[in-house]
Design an enzyme around this catalytic site. Structure first.
Site, PDB file in Angstrom:
ATOM      1  CG  PHE A 114      24.407  57.751  -2.465  1.00  0.00           C
ATOM      2  CD1 PHE A 114      23.455  58.757  -2.518  1.00  0.00           C
ATOM      3  CD2 PHE A 114      24.041  56.476  -2.839  1.00  0.00           C
ATOM      4  CE1 PHE A 114      22.158  58.492  -2.938  1.00  0.00           C
ATOM      5  CE2 PHE A 114      22.747  56.201  -3.263  1.00  0.00           C
ATOM      6  CZ  PHE A 114      21.802  57.213  -3.313  1.00  0.00           C
ATOM      7  CG  ASP A 185      30.257  57.614  -6.579  1.00  0.00           C
ATOM      8  OD1 ASP A 185      29.887  58.246  -7.589  1.00  0.00           O
ATOM      9  OD2 ASP A 185      29.573  56.737  -6.016  1.00  0.00           O
ATOM     10  CE1 TYR A 210      20.820  57.795 -11.229  1.00  0.00           C
ATOM     11  CE2 TYR A 210      21.784  55.849 -12.234  1.00  0.00           C
ATOM     12  CZ  TYR A 210      21.498  56.599 -11.113  1.00  0.00           C
ATOM     13  OH  TYR A 210      21.912  56.161  -9.879  1.00  0.00           O
ATOM     14  CE  LYS A 211      22.561  60.166  -8.988  1.00  0.00           C
ATOM     15  NZ  LYS A 211      23.491  59.612  -8.011  1.00  0.00           N
ATOM     16  NE  ARG A 357      19.264  66.023  -4.011  1.00  0.00           N
ATOM     17  CZ  ARG A 357      19.721  64.879  -4.530  1.00  0.00           C
ATOM     18  NH1 ARG A 357      20.967  64.505  -4.310  1.00  0.00           N
ATOM     19  NH2 ARG A 357      18.945  64.111  -5.259  1.00  0.00           N
TER      20      ARG A 357
END
Ligand SMILES: *Cc1c(COP(=O)(O)O)cnc(C)c1O
Length: 398
Positions: A114, A185, A210-211, A357
Protein backbone atom coordinates in the site's frame (compact mmCIF):
# COMPACT_ATOMS: atom_id res chain seq x y z
CA UNK A 1 -20.37 -23.43 10.96
CA UNK A 2 -23.07 -21.97 8.69
CA UNK A 3 -25.35 -21.42 11.69
CA UNK A 4 -22.85 -19.12 13.38
CA UNK A 5 -22.81 -16.89 10.29
CA UNK A 6 -26.62 -16.79 10.16
CA UNK A 7 -26.43 -15.47 13.70
CA UNK A 8 -23.66 -12.98 13.06
CA UNK A 9 -25.34 -11.50 9.97
CA UNK A 10 -28.29 -10.51 12.14
CA UNK A 11 -25.88 -8.58 14.37
CA UNK A 12 -25.10 -6.06 11.60
CA UNK A 13 -27.22 -3.11 10.58
CA UNK A 14 -27.03 -3.37 6.78
CA UNK A 15 -29.29 -1.13 4.69
CA UNK A 16 -32.20 -2.94 3.02
CA UNK A 17 -31.54 -3.93 -0.59
CA UNK A 18 -27.77 -3.38 -0.46
CA UNK A 19 -25.21 -6.09 -1.20
CA UNK A 20 -22.11 -4.91 0.61
CA UNK A 21 -18.83 -6.19 -0.82
CA UNK A 22 -16.57 -3.48 0.57
CA UNK A 23 -16.03 -4.57 4.16
CA UNK A 24 -12.36 -4.92 3.22
CA UNK A 25 -12.27 -1.11 3.03
CA UNK A 26 -14.83 -0.04 5.64
CA UNK A 27 -16.63 -2.67 7.71
CA UNK A 28 -20.39 -2.08 8.24
CA UNK A 29 -22.07 -1.02 11.48
CA UNK A 30 -22.75 -3.69 14.13
CA UNK A 31 -26.19 -3.19 15.73
CA UNK A 32 -24.67 -2.93 19.21
CA UNK A 33 -22.21 -0.16 18.32
CA UNK A 34 -24.50 2.87 18.55
CA UNK A 35 -25.68 1.85 22.04
CA UNK A 36 -22.16 1.14 23.27
CA UNK A 37 -20.85 4.47 21.99
CA UNK A 38 -23.88 6.34 23.34
CA UNK A 39 -23.34 4.84 26.77
CA UNK A 40 -19.65 5.69 26.65
CA UNK A 41 -20.64 9.27 25.85
CA UNK A 42 -23.48 9.77 28.33
CA UNK A 43 -22.70 7.35 31.17
CA UNK A 44 -18.90 7.46 31.12
CA UNK A 45 -17.80 10.80 29.66
CA UNK A 46 -21.00 12.62 30.71
CA UNK A 47 -21.24 11.37 34.29
CA UNK A 48 -17.70 10.36 35.21
CA UNK A 49 -15.94 13.23 33.48
CA UNK A 50 -12.18 12.95 33.95
CA UNK A 51 -12.56 10.18 36.56
CA UNK A 52 -13.52 7.92 33.62
CA UNK A 53 -9.80 7.37 32.99
CA UNK A 54 -9.72 5.39 36.25
CA UNK A 55 -13.32 4.42 36.97
CA UNK A 56 -14.34 3.35 33.47
CA UNK A 57 -10.96 1.73 32.74
CA UNK A 58 -10.24 4.02 29.80
CA UNK A 59 -6.49 4.02 30.42
CA UNK A 60 -6.25 0.23 30.10
CA UNK A 61 -8.47 0.02 27.00
CA UNK A 62 -5.63 -0.01 24.45
CA UNK A 63 -4.09 -3.08 26.14
CA UNK A 64 -7.33 -4.84 26.99
CA UNK A 65 -8.63 -4.52 23.44
CA UNK A 66 -5.18 -5.33 22.06
CA UNK A 67 -5.46 -8.78 23.64
CA UNK A 68 -8.83 -9.38 21.98
CA UNK A 69 -7.33 -8.49 18.58
CA UNK A 70 -4.31 -10.62 19.51
CA UNK A 71 -6.45 -13.74 19.64
CA UNK A 72 -7.46 -13.20 16.02
CA UNK A 73 -3.87 -12.87 14.77
CA UNK A 74 -2.15 -15.56 16.83
CA UNK A 75 -0.36 -13.13 19.15
CA UNK A 76 0.73 -14.01 22.69
CA UNK A 77 -1.24 -12.25 25.47
CA UNK A 78 0.17 -8.82 26.30
CA UNK A 79 1.87 -8.26 22.94
CA UNK A 80 -0.66 -6.04 21.13
CA UNK A 81 -1.66 -2.46 21.88
CA UNK A 82 -4.11 -0.09 20.16
CA UNK A 83 -3.64 3.49 19.05
CA UNK A 84 -3.02 6.02 16.29
CA UNK A 85 -3.53 5.18 12.62
CA UNK A 86 -1.98 2.38 10.64
CA UNK A 87 0.41 4.69 8.78
CA UNK A 88 1.79 5.89 12.13
CA UNK A 89 2.12 2.31 13.39
CA UNK A 90 4.02 1.32 10.22
CA UNK A 91 6.50 4.12 10.90
CA UNK A 92 6.83 3.18 14.54
CA UNK A 93 7.40 -0.54 13.89
CA UNK A 94 9.85 0.14 11.10
CA UNK A 95 11.89 2.66 13.11
CA UNK A 96 12.12 0.25 16.05
CA UNK A 97 13.03 -2.70 13.85
CA UNK A 98 15.81 -0.70 12.17
CA UNK A 99 17.27 0.23 15.54
CA UNK A 100 17.46 -3.44 16.46
CA UNK A 101 19.72 -4.04 13.43
CA UNK A 102 22.53 -1.50 13.84
CA UNK A 103 25.04 -1.57 11.00
CA UNK A 104 22.41 -2.51 8.44
CA UNK A 105 20.62 0.17 6.44
CA UNK A 106 18.36 -1.42 3.86
CA UNK A 107 14.57 -1.80 4.08
CA UNK A 108 13.06 -4.17 1.52
CA UNK A 109 9.43 -3.94 0.43
CA UNK A 110 7.42 -4.66 -2.70
CA UNK A 111 5.65 -2.61 -5.33
CA UNK A 112 2.33 -4.21 -4.41
CA UNK A 113 2.50 -2.69 -0.94
CA UNK A 114 0.00 0.00 0.00
CA UNK A 115 1.51 3.36 -0.99
CA UNK A 116 1.19 4.83 2.52
CA UNK A 117 3.50 2.11 3.89
CA UNK A 118 6.09 2.96 1.24
CA UNK A 119 5.68 6.70 1.82
CA UNK A 120 6.22 6.25 5.56
CA UNK A 121 9.34 4.17 4.93
CA UNK A 122 10.60 6.77 2.50
CA UNK A 123 10.05 9.56 5.03
CA UNK A 124 11.83 7.60 7.74
CA UNK A 125 14.79 6.87 5.47
CA UNK A 126 15.03 10.58 4.59
CA UNK A 127 15.03 11.55 8.27
CA UNK A 128 17.70 8.97 9.14
CA UNK A 129 19.90 9.89 6.15
CA UNK A 130 23.32 8.26 6.57
CA UNK A 131 22.93 5.64 3.84
CA UNK A 132 19.53 4.31 4.86
CA UNK A 133 17.55 3.17 1.83
CA UNK A 134 14.23 1.68 0.82
CA UNK A 135 14.48 -1.00 -1.86
CA UNK A 136 11.33 -2.23 -3.64
CA UNK A 137 10.93 -5.24 -5.90
CA UNK A 138 7.93 -6.93 -7.54
CA UNK A 139 5.89 -8.96 -5.01
CA UNK A 140 6.91 -12.29 -6.55
CA UNK A 141 10.59 -11.33 -6.28
CA UNK A 142 10.61 -10.57 -2.54
CA UNK A 143 12.00 -13.91 -1.42
CA UNK A 144 14.89 -13.80 -3.89
CA UNK A 145 15.70 -10.21 -2.89
CA UNK A 146 16.36 -11.09 0.76
CA UNK A 147 20.11 -10.50 0.92
CA UNK A 148 22.59 -10.38 3.83
CA UNK A 149 22.69 -6.54 3.82
CA UNK A 150 19.00 -6.35 4.68
CA UNK A 151 17.95 -4.75 7.97
CA UNK A 152 14.18 -5.06 7.71
CA UNK A 153 11.70 -6.69 5.37
CA UNK A 154 8.43 -4.72 5.42
CA UNK A 155 5.52 -6.35 3.62
CA UNK A 156 1.74 -6.37 3.64
CA UNK A 157 0.57 -9.95 3.81
CA UNK A 158 -2.42 -9.49 1.49
CA UNK A 159 -2.10 -7.10 -1.46
CA UNK A 160 -4.79 -4.40 -1.24
CA UNK A 161 -5.28 -4.38 -4.99
CA UNK A 162 -5.04 -8.01 -6.11
CA UNK A 163 -5.61 -9.96 -2.90
CA UNK A 164 -2.33 -11.84 -3.50
CA UNK A 165 -1.00 -13.27 -0.27
CA UNK A 166 2.61 -13.59 0.85
CA UNK A 167 3.73 -16.78 2.59
CA UNK A 168 4.35 -15.39 6.08
CA UNK A 169 6.18 -18.33 7.68
CA UNK A 170 8.43 -18.79 4.67
CA UNK A 171 9.45 -15.13 4.33
CA UNK A 172 10.14 -14.86 8.06
CA UNK A 173 12.35 -17.93 7.95
CA UNK A 174 14.25 -16.60 4.97
CA UNK A 175 14.64 -13.10 6.44
CA UNK A 176 15.77 -14.38 9.83
CA UNK A 177 18.25 -16.66 8.04
CA UNK A 178 19.74 -13.51 6.47
CA UNK A 179 19.85 -11.75 9.84
CA UNK A 180 16.97 -9.36 9.07
CA UNK A 181 13.75 -8.58 10.95
CA UNK A 182 10.27 -8.50 9.44
CA UNK A 183 7.43 -5.98 9.83
CA UNK A 184 4.05 -7.35 8.70
CA UNK A 185 1.13 -5.17 7.73
CA UNK A 186 -2.05 -7.11 8.49
CA UNK A 187 -4.53 -4.50 7.15
CA UNK A 188 -6.16 -7.12 4.89
CA UNK A 189 -5.46 -10.11 7.15
CA UNK A 190 -6.85 -9.27 10.61
CA UNK A 191 -10.42 -10.59 10.59
CA UNK A 192 -9.96 -11.85 7.03
CA UNK A 193 -7.98 -15.06 7.51
CA UNK A 194 -6.17 -17.00 10.25
CA UNK A 195 -2.83 -15.43 11.16
CA UNK A 196 -0.31 -17.11 13.46
CA UNK A 197 2.19 -14.42 14.45
CA UNK A 198 3.68 -16.37 17.35
CA UNK A 199 3.83 -19.64 15.42
CA UNK A 200 5.48 -17.98 12.42
CA UNK A 201 8.07 -16.25 14.63
CA UNK A 202 7.00 -12.74 13.59
CA UNK A 203 8.96 -9.74 14.91
CA UNK A 204 6.56 -6.81 14.39
CA UNK A 205 3.05 -6.53 12.98
CA UNK A 206 0.62 -3.67 12.50
CA UNK A 207 -2.91 -3.37 11.19
CA UNK A 208 -6.11 -1.38 11.17
CA UNK A 209 -9.54 -2.11 12.63
CA UNK A 210 -11.94 -0.18 10.37
CA UNK A 211 -11.70 -2.77 7.57
CA UNK A 212 -12.57 -6.38 8.46
CA UNK A 213 -12.87 -5.64 12.19
CA UNK A 214 -15.71 -3.10 11.81
CA UNK A 215 -14.57 -0.39 14.25
CA UNK A 216 -15.96 2.42 12.06
CA UNK A 217 -14.32 5.19 10.03
CA UNK A 218 -11.04 6.28 11.59
CA UNK A 219 -10.98 3.44 14.16
CA UNK A 220 -7.58 2.97 15.86
CA UNK A 221 -4.75 0.79 14.57
CA UNK A 222 -2.84 -1.92 16.45
CA UNK A 223 0.80 -2.90 16.82
CA UNK A 224 2.36 -6.22 17.82
CA UNK A 225 5.90 -6.65 19.11
CA UNK A 226 7.26 -10.16 19.74
CA UNK A 227 8.02 -10.80 23.43
CA UNK A 228 11.73 -11.31 22.67
CA UNK A 229 11.94 -7.72 21.35
CA UNK A 230 9.37 -5.97 23.54
CA UNK A 231 11.72 -4.85 26.30
CA UNK A 232 14.55 -4.03 23.90
CA UNK A 233 12.89 -1.78 21.34
CA UNK A 234 13.37 1.93 21.59
CA UNK A 235 10.21 3.69 20.47
CA UNK A 236 10.90 6.36 17.86
CA UNK A 237 7.58 8.01 18.70
CA UNK A 238 8.29 8.43 22.39
CA UNK A 239 5.04 9.88 23.66
CA UNK A 240 4.11 10.29 27.31
CA UNK A 241 1.71 7.33 27.44
CA UNK A 242 4.54 5.01 26.39
CA UNK A 243 6.59 6.30 29.33
CA UNK A 244 7.31 4.09 32.33
CA UNK A 245 5.42 6.51 34.59
CA UNK A 246 3.37 9.03 32.58
CA UNK A 247 2.04 10.75 35.68
CA UNK A 248 5.48 11.26 37.21
CA UNK A 249 5.90 13.90 34.46
CA UNK A 250 9.65 13.26 34.32
CA UNK A 251 11.59 15.43 31.93
CA UNK A 252 13.46 12.38 30.63
CA UNK A 253 11.86 9.60 28.64
CA UNK A 254 12.01 6.09 30.08
CA UNK A 255 10.15 3.48 27.99
CA UNK A 256 7.31 1.59 29.66
CA UNK A 257 7.30 -2.17 30.14
CA UNK A 258 6.95 -4.32 27.03
CA UNK A 259 4.21 -3.37 24.60
CA UNK A 260 3.17 -0.37 26.76
CA UNK A 261 6.07 1.58 25.25
CA UNK A 262 4.44 1.47 21.81
CA UNK A 263 1.64 3.70 23.07
CA UNK A 264 2.06 7.34 22.08
CA UNK A 265 -0.63 9.77 23.22
CA UNK A 266 -4.19 9.90 24.56
CA UNK A 267 -6.22 6.94 23.23
CA UNK A 268 -9.43 7.56 21.21
CA UNK A 269 -11.92 6.27 23.78
CA UNK A 270 -15.10 6.69 21.73
CA UNK A 271 -13.64 4.78 18.81
CA UNK A 272 -12.27 2.11 21.12
CA UNK A 273 -15.80 1.75 22.53
CA UNK A 274 -17.11 1.25 18.99
CA UNK A 275 -14.41 -1.35 18.39
CA UNK A 276 -15.33 -3.14 21.62
CA UNK A 277 -18.91 -3.56 20.43
CA UNK A 278 -17.65 -5.19 17.24
CA UNK A 279 -15.22 -7.44 19.11
CA UNK A 280 -18.14 -8.82 21.14
CA UNK A 281 -19.05 -10.51 17.84
CA UNK A 282 -15.48 -11.47 16.94
CA UNK A 283 -14.82 -13.05 20.37
CA UNK A 284 -17.17 -15.92 19.41
CA UNK A 285 -15.60 -16.55 16.02
CA UNK A 286 -13.04 -19.15 14.95
CA UNK A 287 -10.91 -17.69 12.16
CA UNK A 288 -10.72 -21.11 10.47
CA UNK A 289 -14.51 -21.03 10.02
CA UNK A 290 -14.22 -17.53 8.55
CA UNK A 291 -11.55 -18.74 6.17
CA UNK A 292 -13.53 -21.76 4.95
CA UNK A 293 -16.61 -19.64 4.25
CA UNK A 294 -14.54 -16.85 2.69
CA UNK A 295 -12.97 -19.28 0.20
CA UNK A 296 -16.42 -20.65 -0.62
CA UNK A 297 -17.78 -17.13 -1.29
CA UNK A 298 -14.76 -16.03 -3.35
CA UNK A 299 -14.80 -19.20 -5.45
CA UNK A 300 -18.52 -18.84 -6.17
CA UNK A 301 -18.01 -15.21 -7.19
CA UNK A 302 -15.11 -15.99 -9.52
CA UNK A 303 -17.00 -18.88 -11.14
CA UNK A 304 -20.14 -16.75 -11.59
CA UNK A 305 -18.34 -13.74 -13.07
CA UNK A 306 -16.15 -15.81 -15.39
CA UNK A 307 -19.20 -17.69 -16.67
CA UNK A 308 -21.16 -14.53 -17.47
CA UNK A 309 -18.71 -11.64 -18.05
CA UNK A 310 -16.11 -12.67 -20.65
CA UNK A 311 -14.57 -9.19 -20.91
CA UNK A 312 -13.60 -9.04 -17.22
CA UNK A 313 -10.18 -10.49 -16.38
CA UNK A 314 -9.42 -12.05 -13.01
CA UNK A 315 -6.85 -9.85 -11.26
CA UNK A 316 -6.43 -12.10 -8.21
CA UNK A 317 -4.55 -15.39 -7.92
CA UNK A 318 -6.74 -18.29 -9.02
CA UNK A 319 -5.48 -20.54 -6.23
CA UNK A 320 -7.36 -19.69 -2.99
CA UNK A 321 -4.25 -20.53 -0.94
CA UNK A 322 -2.51 -17.58 -2.58
CA UNK A 323 -5.36 -15.13 -1.91
CA UNK A 324 -6.78 -13.16 0.98
CA UNK A 325 -10.51 -12.55 1.35
CA UNK A 326 -11.04 -10.33 -1.67
CA UNK A 327 -11.36 -10.81 -5.42
CA UNK A 328 -10.35 -8.35 -8.12
CA UNK A 329 -11.40 -8.19 -11.74
CA UNK A 330 -9.84 -5.90 -14.30
CA UNK A 331 -11.40 -3.90 -17.13
CA UNK A 332 -10.32 -0.63 -18.81
CA UNK A 333 -13.72 0.87 -17.85
CA UNK A 334 -13.50 -0.50 -14.32
CA UNK A 335 -14.39 2.81 -12.68
CA UNK A 336 -17.64 3.29 -14.65
CA UNK A 337 -18.58 -0.37 -14.20
CA UNK A 338 -18.22 -0.05 -10.42
CA UNK A 339 -20.34 3.13 -10.36
CA UNK A 340 -23.06 1.35 -12.36
CA UNK A 341 -22.89 -1.55 -9.93
CA UNK A 342 -23.18 0.75 -6.92
CA UNK A 343 -26.21 2.41 -8.57
CA UNK A 344 -27.80 -1.06 -8.57
CA UNK A 345 -27.10 -1.56 -4.87
CA UNK A 346 -23.96 -3.71 -5.09
CA UNK A 347 -21.12 -1.89 -3.34
CA UNK A 348 -17.51 -2.74 -4.09
CA UNK A 349 -14.75 -0.29 -4.97
CA UNK A 350 -12.25 0.66 -7.64
CA UNK A 351 -8.49 0.88 -7.51
CA UNK A 352 -6.61 2.67 -10.29
CA UNK A 353 -5.90 2.01 -13.04
CA UNK A 354 -8.43 -0.71 -13.88
CA UNK A 355 -9.31 -2.86 -10.84
CA UNK A 356 -12.79 -3.63 -9.55
CA UNK A 357 -12.39 -4.86 -6.00
CA UNK A 358 -14.82 -7.04 -4.04
CA UNK A 359 -14.35 -8.02 -0.40
CA UNK A 360 -15.97 -11.19 1.02
CA UNK A 361 -16.74 -11.10 4.70
CA UNK A 362 -18.52 -14.20 6.07
CA UNK A 363 -19.84 -12.46 9.19
CA UNK A 364 -22.50 -10.77 7.04
CA UNK A 365 -22.01 -11.84 3.40
CA UNK A 366 -23.98 -14.85 2.09
CA UNK A 367 -23.95 -17.00 -1.05
CA UNK A 368 -27.22 -15.27 -2.00
CA UNK A 369 -25.33 -11.94 -1.92
CA UNK A 370 -22.71 -13.43 -4.24
CA UNK A 371 -25.40 -14.59 -6.67
CA UNK A 372 -27.09 -11.17 -6.56
CA UNK A 373 -23.78 -9.42 -7.23
CA UNK A 374 -22.95 -11.70 -10.18
CA UNK A 375 -26.42 -11.12 -11.64
CA UNK A 376 -26.11 -7.32 -11.34
CA UNK A 377 -22.61 -7.31 -12.82
CA UNK A 378 -23.49 -9.58 -15.75
CA UNK A 379 -26.57 -7.45 -16.45
CA UNK A 380 -24.42 -4.32 -16.63
CA UNK A 381 -21.80 -5.97 -18.84
CA UNK A 382 -24.34 -7.50 -21.24
CA UNK A 383 -26.04 -4.13 -21.87
CA UNK A 384 -23.03 -1.79 -21.56
CA UNK A 385 -25.02 -0.34 -18.66
CA UNK A 386 -21.85 1.40 -17.42
CA UNK A 387 -21.52 3.54 -20.56
CA UNK A 388 -23.17 6.68 -19.20
CA UNK A 389 -21.59 10.04 -18.37
CA UNK A 390 -22.73 9.98 -14.73
CA UNK A 391 -20.78 6.76 -14.12
CA UNK A 392 -17.56 8.25 -15.50
CA UNK A 393 -17.28 11.34 -13.28
CA UNK A 394 -14.57 10.53 -10.72
CA UNK A 395 -15.36 11.10 -7.04
CA UNK A 396 -12.66 11.98 -4.49
CA UNK A 397 -12.77 8.55 -2.84
CA UNK A 398 -12.95 5.65 -5.27
C1 LIG B 1 -5.81 0.56 4.58
C2 LIG B 1 -4.33 0.52 4.61
C3 LIG B 1 -3.58 1.57 5.16
C4 LIG B 1 -4.24 2.83 5.64
O1 LIG B 1 -3.54 3.47 6.64
P1 LIG B 1 -4.25 4.54 7.61
O2 LIG B 1 -3.15 5.22 8.30
O3 LIG B 1 -5.17 3.77 8.50
O4 LIG B 1 -5.04 5.46 6.72
C5 LIG B 1 -2.20 1.42 5.25
N1 LIG B 1 -1.59 0.30 4.80
C6 LIG B 1 -2.28 -0.72 4.23
C7 LIG B 1 -1.57 -1.94 3.77
C8 LIG B 1 -3.67 -0.63 4.12
O5 LIG B 1 -4.35 -1.62 3.54
Amino acid sequence: MSEIFDETRALFDLPEGIIYLDGNSLGPLPRATAGRVASCVTEEWGKLLITGWNRAGWMEMPRRIGDRIGRLIGAEPGTVVMGDTLSIKVYQALASALELRPGRRVILSDTGNFPSDLYMADGLVRTLGDGYALRTVAPEDVEAAITPDLAVLMVTEVDYRTGRRHDMARLIEKAHGAGALVVWDLAHSAGALPVDLAGAGADFAVGCTYKYLNSGPGGPAFIYVAPRHADKVRPALSGWLGHQAPFAFDLDYRPGDGIERMRVGTPPILQLAALEASLDIWDRIDMHDVRARSVELCEAFIAGVEATCPTLTLGSPRNPDERGSQVSFRHPEGYAIMQALIARGVIGDFRAPDTLRFGFTPLYTTLADVEGAVMALSGIMATDGWDRPEFKARAKVT
